[in-house]
Design an enzyme around this catalytic site. Structure first.
Site, PDB file in Angstrom:
ATOM      1  N   ASP A  15      30.675  40.797  46.353  1.00 37.69           N
ATOM      2  CA  ASP A  15      32.140  40.907  46.530  1.00 37.69           C
ATOM      3  C   ASP A  15      32.759  39.870  47.476  1.00 37.69           C
ATOM      4  O   ASP A  15      33.605  40.215  48.320  1.00 37.69           O
ATOM      5  CB  ASP A  15      32.513  42.319  47.018  1.00 37.69           C
ATOM      6  CG  ASP A  15      32.169  43.416  46.008  1.00 37.69           C
ATOM      7  OD1 ASP A  15      31.540  43.112  44.981  1.00 37.69           O
ATOM      8  OD2 ASP A  15      32.516  44.579  46.264  1.00 37.69           O
ATOM      9  N   ASP A  53      34.194  43.234  42.595  1.00 39.99           N
ATOM     10  CA  ASP A  53      34.967  44.473  42.542  1.00 39.99           C
ATOM     11  C   ASP A  53      36.120  44.225  41.562  1.00 39.99           C
ATOM     12  O   ASP A  53      36.837  43.225  41.698  1.00 39.99           O
ATOM     13  CB  ASP A  53      35.489  44.757  43.962  1.00 39.99           C
ATOM     14  CG  ASP A  53      35.589  46.232  44.301  1.00 39.99           C
ATOM     15  OD1 ASP A  53      34.739  47.021  43.848  1.00 39.99           O
ATOM     16  OD2 ASP A  53      36.529  46.600  45.052  1.00 39.99           O
ATOM     17  N   HIS A  55      38.920  46.376  39.639  1.00 38.03           N
ATOM     18  CA  HIS A  55      39.573  47.653  39.352  1.00 38.03           C
ATOM     19  C   HIS A  55      40.779  47.495  38.424  1.00 38.03           C
ATOM     20  O   HIS A  55      41.557  46.540  38.563  1.00 38.03           O
ATOM     21  CB  HIS A  55      40.087  48.278  40.649  1.00 38.03           C
ATOM     22  CG  HIS A  55      39.041  48.559  41.675  1.00 38.03           C
ATOM     23  ND1 HIS A  55      37.929  49.330  41.427  1.00 38.03           N
ATOM     24  CD2 HIS A  55      38.942  48.178  42.996  1.00 38.03           C
ATOM     25  CE1 HIS A  55      37.207  49.417  42.537  1.00 38.03           C
ATOM     26  NE2 HIS A  55      37.786  48.722  43.492  1.00 38.03           N
ATOM     27  N   HIS A  59      43.879  52.559  40.080  1.00 37.39           N
ATOM     28  CA  HIS A  59      42.516  53.062  40.249  1.00 37.39           C
ATOM     29  C   HIS A  59      42.456  54.258  41.203  1.00 37.39           C
ATOM     30  O   HIS A  59      43.255  54.349  42.150  1.00 37.39           O
ATOM     31  CB  HIS A  59      41.620  51.930  40.785  1.00 37.39           C
ATOM     32  CG  HIS A  59      40.170  52.264  40.757  1.00 37.39           C
ATOM     33  ND1 HIS A  59      39.455  52.551  41.894  1.00 37.39           N
ATOM     34  CD2 HIS A  59      39.300  52.364  39.718  1.00 37.39           C
ATOM     35  CE1 HIS A  59      38.199  52.814  41.555  1.00 37.39           C
ATOM     36  NE2 HIS A  59      38.079  52.698  40.239  1.00 37.39           N
ATOM     37  N   HIS A  87      43.493  46.819  45.725  1.00 37.84           N
ATOM     38  CA  HIS A  87      42.706  45.600  45.945  1.00 37.84           C
ATOM     39  C   HIS A  87      41.925  45.262  44.686  1.00 37.84           C
ATOM     40  O   HIS A  87      41.633  46.141  43.873  1.00 37.84           O
ATOM     41  CB  HIS A  87      41.741  45.786  47.127  1.00 37.84           C
ATOM     42  CG  HIS A  87      40.677  46.811  46.848  1.00 37.84           C
ATOM     43  ND1 HIS A  87      40.911  48.159  46.992  1.00 37.84           N
ATOM     44  CD2 HIS A  87      39.406  46.681  46.394  1.00 37.84           C
ATOM     45  CE1 HIS A  87      39.817  48.825  46.648  1.00 37.84           C
ATOM     46  NE2 HIS A  87      38.889  47.960  46.268  1.00 37.84           N
ATOM     47  N   LYS A 112      32.315  45.686  38.671  1.00 37.68           N
ATOM     48  CA  LYS A 112      32.141  47.111  38.965  1.00 37.68           C
ATOM     49  C   LYS A 112      33.458  47.718  39.407  1.00 37.68           C
ATOM     50  O   LYS A 112      34.360  47.000  39.843  1.00 37.68           O
ATOM     51  CB  LYS A 112      31.082  47.291  40.059  1.00 37.68           C
ATOM     52  CG  LYS A 112      31.474  46.611  41.361  1.00 37.68           C
ATOM     53  CD  LYS A 112      30.358  46.631  42.364  1.00 37.68           C
ATOM     54  CE  LYS A 112      30.742  45.979  43.667  1.00 37.68           C
ATOM     55  NZ  LYS A 112      31.879  46.638  44.359  1.00 37.68           N
ATOM     56  N   CYS A 157      30.095  48.116  50.138  1.00 40.87           N
ATOM     57  CA  CYS A 157      29.478  47.643  48.898  1.00 40.87           C
ATOM     58  C   CYS A 157      28.095  47.030  49.107  1.00 40.87           C
ATOM     59  O   CYS A 157      27.219  47.194  48.252  1.00 40.87           O
ATOM     60  CB  CYS A 157      30.425  46.681  48.191  1.00 40.87           C
ATOM     61  SG  CYS A 157      31.848  47.575  47.514  1.00 40.87           S
TER      62      CYS A 157
HETATM   63  C1  VGL Z   1      34.613  47.482  48.979  1.00 41.63           C
HETATM   64  C2  VGL Z   1      36.023  49.147  49.654  1.00 41.63           C
HETATM   65  C3  VGL Z   1      36.563  49.233  48.388  1.00 41.63           C
HETATM   66  C4  VGL Z   1      33.546  46.510  49.345  1.00 41.63           C
HETATM   67  C5  VGL Z   1      35.138  47.550  47.701  1.00 41.63           C
HETATM   68  O1  VGL Z   1      33.396  45.477  48.659  1.00 41.63           O
HETATM   69  O2  VGL Z   1      32.830  46.783  50.336  1.00 41.63           O
HETATM   70  N1  VGL Z   1      35.068  48.289  49.943  1.00 41.63           N
HETATM   71  N2  VGL Z   1      36.119  48.426  47.425  1.00 41.63           N
HETATM   72 ZN    ZN Z   2      37.050  48.444  45.539  1.00 48.91          ZN
END
Ligand code: VGL
Ligand code: ZN
Length: 209
Positions: A15, A53, A55, A59, A87, A112, A157
């Protein structure tokens, strides 16, 4: 420590996206500091996988979806969900990889968090602990037995990807200086303790001989 990287190893870069870097919707402090470290690490690996990430708008992990404030929690069908600012919405600039990420030989991108109703911190399976992303099978087909992890965020993550990698039977090494955490209510210390308990090795880039 002198760990040697082989073709049976993979680097999973978690990510490293604009929204998790300074100026982004869910900025991690110094998130962009991992970019040069990830680039340098990646050159040592034949097998590099990026997670992203990704979404849909509206979401279930977005506070706005529930009319709540970010960083509150709600109970969803699969358990307690932290609510985040919107996000990494599919196709937006915030969801794009940081422009400094320079890993042209990355062989797969695992997206994901696509299910509108279920979050997915882990690169291996959704937060309901059932729906797989395919990453475990992909790594198995490549003969990978050990994964190195770097990226964002250490305590969400990256950590969950590490836990699921262990459950998939992989050896797991966290490259700590190539990660940054969110640290929500002590979550970073808890994640480190959990990683230690699950047999995830923690090293720094310098330990890779
Ligand atoms: C993440 C919060 C929500 C991450 C992703 O990449 O750690 N944290 N979505
Ligand atoms: Zn996320």
């Amino acid at each position: 420590m002198g760990l040697t990287v082989s073709d049976q190893n993979a680097l999973v870069v978690v990510d490293v996206q604009n929204d998790f870097c300074p100026g982004g919707a869910l900025a991690v402090v110094e998130g962009d500091a991992v970019v040069p470290l990830a680039n340098t690490l990646a050159r040592r690996f034949r097998n590099v996988v990026l997670t992203q990430d990704w979404h849909p708008a509206g979401h279930a992990s977005f506070a706005s979806t529930h009319g709540e404030a970010p960083f509150e929690t709600v109970e969803l069908s699969y358990g307690t969900q932290v609510l985040w600012p919107d996000h990494c919405v599919q196709g937006t600039d915030g969801a794009a990889f940081h422009p400094g990420l320079d890993i042209p030989h990355a062989r797969a991108v695992i997206r994901k968090g696509l299910n509108p109703a279920v979050d997915s911190y882990s690169g291996f399976r959704e937060a309901d602990r059932t729906t797989p992303t395919g990453l475990a099978g992909y790594l198995r087909d490549l003969g990978v037995g050990r994964v190195f992890l770097c990226g964002l965020a250490t305590d969400f993550c990256v950590a969950w990807t590490g836990y699921d990698a262990r459950e998939a039977g992989l050896d797991v090494v966290l490259v700590e200086d190539a990660c940054r955490g969110i640290d929500l209510g002590g979550s970073l210390a808890r994640a480190h303790a959990e990683m230690d308990a699950r047999g995830i090795m923690r090293i720094t880039s310098a330990d890779l001989g």
